[in-house]
Every structure is written in structure tokens, then in C-alpha cells.
Design a protein around this motif. Structure first.
Motif, PDB file in Angstrom:
ATOM      1  N   UNK A 170      13.229  -3.393  19.761  1.00 30.80           N
ATOM      2  CA  UNK A 170      13.992  -2.525  19.619  1.00 30.80           C
ATOM      3  C   UNK A 170      15.504  -3.209  20.112  1.00 30.80           C
ATOM      4  N   UNK A 171      15.473  -4.353  20.457  1.00 32.75           N
ATOM      5  CA  UNK A 171      16.681  -5.088  20.962  1.00 32.75           C
ATOM      6  C   UNK A 171      17.539  -5.430  19.922  1.00 32.75           C
ATOM      7  N   UNK A 172      18.865  -5.282  19.832  1.00 33.56           N
ATOM      8  CA  UNK A 172      19.797  -6.022  19.122  1.00 33.56           C
ATOM      9  C   UNK A 172      20.119  -7.695  19.490  1.00 33.56           C
ATOM     10  N   UNK A 173      20.248  -8.271  18.724  1.00 31.71           N
ATOM     11  CA  UNK A 173      20.457  -9.677  18.963  1.00 31.71           C
ATOM     12  C   UNK A 173      21.604 -10.347  18.297  1.00 31.71           C
ATOM     13  N   UNK A 174      22.314 -11.446  18.575  1.00 34.23           N
ATOM     14  CA  UNK A 174      23.374 -12.011  18.020  1.00 34.23           C
ATOM     15  C   UNK A 174      22.876 -13.380  17.344  1.00 34.23           C
ATOM     16  N   UNK A 175      23.980 -13.934  16.384  1.00 33.64           N
ATOM     17  CA  UNK A 175      23.544 -14.764  15.484  1.00 33.64           C
ATOM     18  C   UNK A 175      22.775 -16.074  16.060  1.00 33.64           C
ATOM     19  N   UNK A 176      22.852 -16.426  17.347  1.00 34.32           N
ATOM     20  CA  UNK A 176      22.300 -17.254  17.921  1.00 34.32           C
ATOM     21  C   UNK A 176      20.773 -17.087  18.158  1.00 34.32           C
ATOM     22  N   UNK A 177      20.400 -16.201  18.947  1.00 33.27           N
ATOM     23  CA  UNK A 177      19.038 -15.749  18.891  1.00 33.27           C
ATOM     24  C   UNK A 177      18.308 -15.590  17.708  1.00 33.27           C
ATOM     25  N   UNK A 178      19.205 -15.261  16.570  1.00 30.19           N
ATOM     26  CA  UNK A 178      18.632 -15.034  15.223  1.00 30.19           C
ATOM     27  C   UNK A 178      18.130 -16.431  14.590  1.00 30.19           C
ATOM     28  N   UNK A 179      18.919 -17.343  14.912  1.00 28.93           N
ATOM     29  CA  UNK A 179      18.468 -18.858  14.413  1.00 28.93           C
ATOM     30  C   UNK A 179      17.390 -19.366  15.213  1.00 28.93           C
ATOM     31  N   UNK A 180      17.387 -18.917  16.328  1.00 29.78           N
ATOM     32  CA  UNK A 180      16.328 -19.363  17.435  1.00 29.78           C
ATOM     33  C   UNK A 180      15.098 -19.087  17.056  1.00 29.78           C
ATOM     34  N   UNK A 181      15.008 -17.438  16.509  1.00 32.61           N
ATOM     35  CA  UNK A 181      13.895 -16.900  16.093  1.00 32.61           C
ATOM     36  C   UNK A 181      13.375 -17.336  14.544  1.00 32.61           C
ATOM     37  N   UNK A 182      13.793 -18.338  13.889  1.00 41.89           N
ATOM     38  CA  UNK A 182      13.553 -18.820  12.799  1.00 41.89           C
ATOM     39  C   UNK A 182      12.166 -19.003  12.711  1.00 41.89           C
ATOM     40  N   UNK A 183      11.329 -18.590  11.689  1.00 45.28           N
ATOM     41  CA  UNK A 183       9.715 -18.688  11.513  1.00 45.28           C
ATOM     42  C   UNK A 183       9.615 -19.825  10.884  1.00 45.28           C
ATOM     43  N   UNK A 184       8.324 -20.411  10.911  1.00 50.42           N
ATOM     44  CA  UNK A 184       7.955 -21.720  10.170  1.00 50.42           C
ATOM     45  C   UNK A 184       7.426 -21.131   8.828  1.00 50.42           C
ATOM     46  N   UNK A 185       8.409 -20.803   8.007  1.00 47.35           N
ATOM     47  CA  UNK A 185       8.331 -20.322   6.492  1.00 47.35           C
ATOM     48  C   UNK A 185       9.434 -20.722   5.728  1.00 47.35           C
ATOM     49  N   UNK A 186       9.328 -20.780   4.515  1.00 51.84           N
ATOM     50  CA  UNK A 186      10.428 -21.104   3.543  1.00 51.84           C
ATOM     51  C   UNK A 186      10.276 -20.207   2.371  1.00 51.84           C
TER      52      UNK A 186
END
Length: 216
Positions: A170-186
Motif C-alpha cells: 500500500x506504500x507510495x514510492x518515489x522514482x529511485x525506489x522504483x528503479x531499485x525494484x526493477x525485476x529481472x525481466x525485459x
């Protein structure tokens, strides 16, 4: 005090690991991320929460090798996963240039009951680059905290241990955590262009990396 029970047997092997492959239909997300945690954090934790990339070590795989992780899902389930996240506002799509490719996250599931699984982000790769913030974590399970409470004769302390339903999602996050949360997919842009997280500017960016757009 209750009975300690009776030993009736002993396994001759290690118990099976409970981690399992992702089945997106078994993930139950509630609403969309709306909780802004920033006002409740002290200065140090605000900085770590908002700017994890700024505080991390340099993304150098030779100096800081990352463990190998993967998103445990078949090709068809991978697409269903990003669709499931997208439907609830928990998906971001990033060009590879905005992602530390050697430090992307894995993902797997843990059974909760016969109908639901808990989604688990395998964040060991980004963790390699970060220093842990342990001031508050160490206090979470400490009974010493009760020593700071004073009850009146007519008062009583009640503790409820019910788990909050998918709390971190339920947490909102900012752009840097979003990049940190990148999945090992493309994915290629044409594969994800119908998702709400897709922006027209991404057509020219080449392969796109899905990222979890909330806490994990």
C-alpha cells in the motif's frame, strides 16, 4: 501452562522449501498504493526511503558481485504478472538505461492458504550495495519497549498480532525506489504498450524493465 505435546516421529530429510513459482491469480492486492510514509520517518530514514540509489555503493559487479536471482515464472505467467501489477497501480516500466541491470530483483511466491500466495521480492542483488538501517528494526521484537509504558490502576494493555493485509504493497514510492525494484525481466515495447504504466515516450527506448511500484 499447556501441554508441550508428544513427539510422534522424525523426518529423515530436510523439509521442502516453501518458496514456489509465481501464479499471479493467487496474488490478492487491495486497492492501489496510497500510503505516504515520508511524514512518519525521521530524517535518516526519509533519505534512505526516497533516495536509495544516491546512498548505495557504485554499481560495480566486479567489486560488488550480486547473487543470481530470477523471477520464478513461465513466459506466459511473466506477462500475467505484469498485467496483475498494472491493474492495481503497482507496476512501473523503465528503459534499461535507468536500471542497474546487474542488480535487478528476483521474485517468487510463498503460500498463505489454499487460495492465496504472498508475493516476495528477492532483493538480494540491490542489498549488496546498501548499508542496513537497523536502529528501529532491532527494537521491533523487543519486550523492553513495554518498560516505557505506564498504566493506571483501571487500565490494561492489549496486544493484537493480526497481520496487516498486504501492508507494504500500500506504500507510495518515489522514482529511485522504483528503479531499485526493477525485476529481472525485459519486454519489448510492443509487448507492454497496452498497459496503463506504458507511456508513449517509451516506444523509442528499446527493451523495457518492469519494476514494482510499491514497497516489497
Amino acid at each position: 501452562k499447556g501441554s508441550p505435546g508428544t513427539v510422534v516421529g522424525q523426518l529423515d530429510s530436510e523439509p521442502a522449501h516453501v518458496a514456489k513459482a509465481v501464479e499471479p491469480h493467487r496474488f490478492k492486492f487491495w486497492g492501489r498504493p496510497t500510503f505516504d510514509a515520508v511524514p512518519f520517518l525521521d530524517d535518516a530514514n526519509q533519505e534512505a526511503f526516497l533516495y536509495p540509489l544516491d546512498l548505495a555503493k557504485a554499481a560495480d559487479p566486479e567489486a560488488f558481485p550480486a547473487p543470481r536471482v530470477r523471477v520464478r515464472a513461465t513466459k506466459s505467467q511473466q506477462m500475467k504478472l505484469v498485467q496483475k501489477l498494472d491493474e492495481s497501480g503497482r507496476l512501473g516500466l523503465l528503459p534499461e538505461a535507468q536500471v542497474r541491470m546487474a542488480y535487478r530483483n528476483g521474485l517468487f511466491a510463498i503460500p498463505k492458504d489454499e487460495k492465496r500466495d504472498r508475493m516476495v521480492l528477492d532483493a538480494r542483488p540491490p542489498n549488496v550495495l546498501e548499508d542496513n538501517e537497523e536502529r528501529w528494526i532491532r527494537s521491533l521484537a523487543s519486550v523492553a519497549q513495554l518498560g516505557h509504558m505506564f498504566l493506571q490502576p483501571d487500565e490494561e494493555l492489549r496486544i493484537f498480532a493480526e497481520d496487516l493485509r498486504e501492508f507494504y504493497h500500500a506504500f507510495l514510492i518515489s522514482p529511485q525506489p522504483l528503479s531499485r525494484n526493477a525485476l529481472n525481466l525485459s519486454f519489448q515495447p510492443w509487448q507492454v504498450c497496452k498497459l496503463s504504466a506504458f507511456d508513449k515516450s517509451l516506444w523509442s527506448q528499446g527493451p523495457l524493465v518492469p519494476a514494482l511500484n510499491t514497497m516489497a
